[in-house]
Design a protein around this motif. Structure first.
Motif, PDB file in Angstrom:
ATOM      1  N   VAL A   1     112.560 -65.254  59.475  1.00  0.00           N
ATOM      2  CA  VAL A   1     112.390 -64.001  60.228  1.00  0.00           C
ATOM      3  C   VAL A   1     111.602 -64.266  61.510  1.00  0.00           C
ATOM      4  O   VAL A   1     111.947 -63.750  62.583  1.00  0.00           O
ATOM      5  N   VAL A   2     110.571 -65.082  61.418  1.00  0.00           N
ATOM      6  CA  VAL A   2     109.788 -65.430  62.613  1.00  0.00           C
ATOM      7  C   VAL A   2     110.694 -66.120  63.639  1.00  0.00           C
ATOM      8  O   VAL A   2     110.637 -65.806  64.836  1.00  0.00           O
ATOM      9  N   ALA A   3     111.541 -67.040  63.179  1.00  0.00           N
ATOM     10  CA  ALA A   3     112.470 -67.723  64.106  1.00  0.00           C
ATOM     11  C   ALA A   3     113.351 -66.704  64.809  1.00  0.00           C
ATOM     12  O   ALA A   3     113.576 -66.800  66.021  1.00  0.00           O
ATOM     13  N   PHE A   4     113.837 -65.716  64.074  1.00  0.00           N
ATOM     14  CA  PHE A   4     114.657 -64.675  64.713  1.00  0.00           C
ATOM     15  C   PHE A   4     113.808 -63.854  65.683  1.00  0.00           C
ATOM     16  O   PHE A   4     114.221 -63.598  66.821  1.00  0.00           O
ATOM     17  N   MET A   5     112.615 -63.415  65.256  1.00  0.00           N
ATOM     18  CA  MET A   5     111.780 -62.580  66.127  1.00  0.00           C
ATOM     19  C   MET A   5     111.454 -63.280  67.442  1.00  0.00           C
ATOM     20  O   MET A   5     111.363 -62.634  68.479  1.00  0.00           O
ATOM     21  N   ARG A   6     111.296 -64.601  67.394  1.00  0.00           N
ATOM     22  CA  ARG A   6     110.980 -65.341  68.620  1.00  0.00           C
ATOM     23  C   ARG A   6     112.127 -65.283  69.636  1.00  0.00           C
ATOM     24  O   ARG A   6     111.920 -65.529  70.817  1.00  0.00           O
ATOM     25  N   THR A   7     113.342 -64.961  69.190  1.00  0.00           N
ATOM     26  CA  THR A   7     114.473 -64.842  70.117  1.00  0.00           C
ATOM     27  C   THR A   7     114.553 -63.456  70.750  1.00  0.00           C
ATOM     28  O   THR A   7     115.262 -63.272  71.742  1.00  0.00           O
ATOM     29  N   LEU A   8     113.863 -62.479  70.182  1.00  0.00           N
ATOM     30  CA  LEU A   8     113.982 -61.094  70.644  1.00  0.00           C
ATOM     31  C   LEU A   8     113.628 -60.877  72.124  1.00  0.00           C
ATOM     32  O   LEU A   8     114.317 -60.110  72.801  1.00  0.00           O
ATOM     33  N   PRO A   9     112.594 -61.507  72.673  1.00  0.00           N
ATOM     34  CA  PRO A   9     112.274 -61.252  74.085  1.00  0.00           C
ATOM     35  C   PRO A   9     113.402 -61.624  75.059  1.00  0.00           C
ATOM     36  O   PRO A   9     113.483 -61.067  76.145  1.00  0.00           O
ATOM     37  N   ARG A  10     114.282 -62.537  74.660  1.00  0.00           N
ATOM     38  CA  ARG A  10     115.387 -62.945  75.536  1.00  0.00           C
ATOM     39  C   ARG A  10     116.691 -62.245  75.173  1.00  0.00           C
ATOM     40  O   ARG A  10     117.722 -62.470  75.808  1.00  0.00           O
ATOM     41  N   MET A  11     116.669 -61.402  74.147  1.00  0.00           N
ATOM     42  CA  MET A  11     117.888 -60.800  73.622  1.00  0.00           C
ATOM     43  C   MET A  11     118.164 -59.441  74.274  1.00  0.00           C
ATOM     44  O   MET A  11     117.296 -58.580  74.327  1.00  0.00           O
ATOM     45  N   THR A  12     119.369 -59.279  74.751  1.00  0.00           N
ATOM     46  CA  THR A  12     119.799 -57.989  75.293  1.00  0.00           C
ATOM     47  C   THR A  12     120.388 -57.151  74.160  1.00  0.00           C
ATOM     48  O   THR A  12     120.730 -57.687  73.098  1.00  0.00           O
ATOM     49  N   PRO A  13     120.536 -55.849  74.385  1.00  0.00           N
ATOM     50  CA  PRO A  13     121.216 -55.040  73.365  1.00  0.00           C
ATOM     51  C   PRO A  13     122.615 -55.573  73.050  1.00  0.00           C
ATOM     52  O   PRO A  13     123.031 -55.575  71.888  1.00  0.00           O
ATOM     53  N   ALA A  14     123.334 -56.053  74.058  1.00  0.00           N
ATOM     54  CA  ALA A  14     124.674 -56.612  73.825  1.00  0.00           C
ATOM     55  C   ALA A  14     124.599 -57.873  72.970  1.00  0.00           C
ATOM     56  O   ALA A  14     125.451 -58.088  72.092  1.00  0.00           O
TER      57      ALA A  14
END
Length: 182
Positions: A150-163
């Motif tokens: 989950v932490v690995a996924f959360m670390r991608t969130l700042p670069r993730m767009t809604p699309a």
């Protein structure tokens, strides 16, 4: 001990006793409203936020994060986040979920938190929860490996767009799907 020192000590003792009596009066009278619909006064909110941040930093400082972002790790973390976290922490570009609207303090936007917090801090919070908030301790339900996913996924969130989030949501099978192979 001279008379001035005795007067100072007596004054401090009386002051401490009055403070204890005042605290008991507030605690047991019910005058302090504990409803989640009541906003905390700014000074109280500042103290609570500073306490939370200092505690997280202190307890997470010795945690060594494993390498993050390995094959499948982010997708496994996404599955867990989608199933258990989005009810309070909105995905990128989404409004506050209905479940989270009644939380006080409000659930933080993980897009911002994932950028501000270290992996160790994200792990510690996810594993242990935050007392007096709606954040549960997931250690009772998830293994440390799953929490790191989950932490690995959360670390991608700042670069993730809604699309990007929508594309991942379409691509990664949901739990219970016949095509869901873990």
């Amino acid at each position: 001990m001279n008379r001035t020192a005795k007067t100072v000590l007596a004054t401090l003792g009386v002051g401490a006793l009055l403070a204890v009596l005042a605290a008991f009066s507030v605690i047991y009278s019910g005058v302090f409203n504990v409803a989640a619909t009541v906003e905390d006064a700014p000074p109280l909110r500042s103290v609570l936020v500073a306490t939370r941040e200092a505690s997280i930093w202190r307890h997470a400082r010795d945690i060594q994060a494993p390498p993050l972002g390995g094959a499948g790790q982010m997708e496994r973390g996404f599955r867990i986040y989608r199933e258990w976290c989005v009810m309070c922490h909105a995905p990128p570009g989404r409004p506050v979920p209905p479940m989270a609207k009644g939380l006080n303090p409000e659930a933080p936007a993980m897009v911002e938190e994932a950028e501000e917090m270290s992996p160790a801090e994200l792990f510690w919070v996810t594993r242990n929860g935050i007392r007096f908030t709606g954040m549960p301790a997931w250690e009772a339900s998830l293994s440390d490996t799953q929490i790191w996913d989950v932490v690995a996924f959360m670390r991608t969130l700042p670069r993730m767009t809604p699309a990007d989030y929508d594309a991942l949501d379409r691509r990664v099978p949901r739990a219970g799907d016949a095509t869901n192979v873990q």
